[in-house]
Scaffold this active site. Structure first.
Site, PDB file in Angstrom:
ATOM      1  N   HIS A 294      -4.370 -66.724 -32.812  1.00 58.02           N
ATOM      2  CA  HIS A 294      -3.707 -66.822 -34.120  1.00 58.02           C
ATOM      3  C   HIS A 294      -2.379 -67.526 -34.184  1.00 58.02           C
ATOM      4  O   HIS A 294      -2.174 -68.147 -35.325  1.00 58.02           O
ATOM      5  CB  HIS A 294      -3.789 -65.366 -34.803  1.00 58.02           C
ATOM      6  CG  HIS A 294      -3.274 -65.360 -36.370  1.00 58.02           C
ATOM      7  ND1 HIS A 294      -1.669 -65.204 -36.545  1.00 58.02           N
ATOM      8  CD2 HIS A 294      -4.108 -65.642 -37.415  1.00 58.02           C
ATOM      9  CE1 HIS A 294      -2.104 -65.257 -37.818  1.00 58.02           C
ATOM     10  NE2 HIS A 294      -3.055 -65.322 -38.658  1.00 58.02           N
TER      11      HIS A 294
ATOM     12  N   LEU B  29     -10.080 -60.551 -32.639  1.00 56.54           N
ATOM     13  CA  LEU B  29     -10.495 -59.180 -32.484  1.00 56.54           C
ATOM     14  C   LEU B  29     -12.093 -59.277 -33.467  1.00 56.54           C
ATOM     15  O   LEU B  29     -13.098 -58.756 -32.587  1.00 56.54           O
ATOM     16  CB  LEU B  29      -9.931 -58.120 -33.267  1.00 56.54           C
ATOM     17  CG  LEU B  29      -8.532 -57.777 -32.406  1.00 56.54           C
ATOM     18  CD1 LEU B  29      -7.770 -56.738 -33.262  1.00 56.54           C
ATOM     19  CD2 LEU B  29      -9.005 -57.017 -31.164  1.00 56.54           C
TER      20      LEU B  29
END
Length: 263
Positions: free
Chosen positions: A10, A71
């Site tokens: 990210h 995730l």
């Protein structure tokens, strides 16, 4: 087989969080039998996806395995990453790519939560709270709840899920009633690395009652490495990516990358 592997994070404003990510990926690279493995980031950190892809294309890569180190599957996995990849593909139409799934609710992730919490099985007057960042998509919410149910079955301790934002119930709402039901509550931040979200969870919990015990976050454990490699193998139709086994024939003959993949 793929010519190159691109691990996409990210990105973080926290230097320690970025360092944790890079150390983790370096440990994964050691297990993967590909000479061309690079890192890219969605935002906040260099290099970008386009920069990494163009570097590898210049070195001769055409078939890419894209590995989102995320995730759960939400907007970044379903939209942002595929859009950036398609932009590169419009410039270099001869390339193809396959996108692996994020960690999700893999059994290894359940084992990691149990490991991080460190609770004894069937502790009396005790509960567990998993705290996620939250999402506007339903799937991440459901998968964290699924992980919570699996942990509850393993430890025989009630497990609650809460979210910092964009998810119900909120962390604050859950903190209001748990101290009146249990003498001890294990709080596990379900986050990849240290950063602002972890600090916020700690601040909110510390300002509450002393019932709560804050556990370590995920912190890129060995179990996460095993999960990521499993996801990579799934994207390769089950073919081993570590080089330990003889490659198996893929379904339908030779592998063909799907340039329009959104996983």
């Amino acid at each position: 087989m793929f010519d190159a592997v691109v691990y996409i994070g990210h990105g973080s404003r926290c230097e320690e969080g970025e360092a944790q990510f890079k150390r983790f990926i370096e440990s994964v690279k050691e297990e993967v039998a590909s000479p061309n493995q690079e890192i890219a980031f969605l935002e906040l950190t260099a290099p970008t996806i386009a920069e990494t892809m163009e570097k590898l294309i210049a070195d001769g890569a055409k078939r890419f395995l894209i590995v989102p180190v995320l995730l759960f599957s939400a907007i970044q996995h379903q939209l942002d990453i595929p859009e950036e990849l398609r932009a590169v593909q419009r410039k270099y139409p001869f390339i193809s790519f396959e996108i692996s799934e994020p960690f999700g609710a893999h059994p290894y992730m359940v084992d990691l939560v149990v490991k991080r919490i460190g609770a004894e099985k069937n502790e009396k007057d005790t509960a567990i709270m998993l705290v996620g960042g939250g999402s506007s998509h339903l799937r991440p919410i459901q998968e964290l709840q699924q992980i919570g149910k699996s942990v509850e079955q393993k430890l025989d301790i009630p497990v609650y899920t809460a979210f910092l934002q964009l998810g119900k119930p909120s962390l604050e709402e859950t903190l209001e009633f748990l101290p009146y039901r249990y003498k001890k509550v294990y709080v596990m931040p379900y986050l990849l690395f240290t950063g602002l979200q972890l600090e916020k969870i700690e601040q909110i919990v510390f300002s509450s009652k002393d019932t709560f015990v804050i556990c370590p976050n995920l912190e890129f454990d060995e179990l996460m490495k095993k999960t990521l490699i499993k996801r990579m193998e799934e994207a390769c139709d089950g073919e081993d990516v570590s080089g330990d086994d003889e490659p198996r024939q893929k379904k339908g003959g030779n592998y063909r990358g799907r340039g329009d993949s959104s996983a």
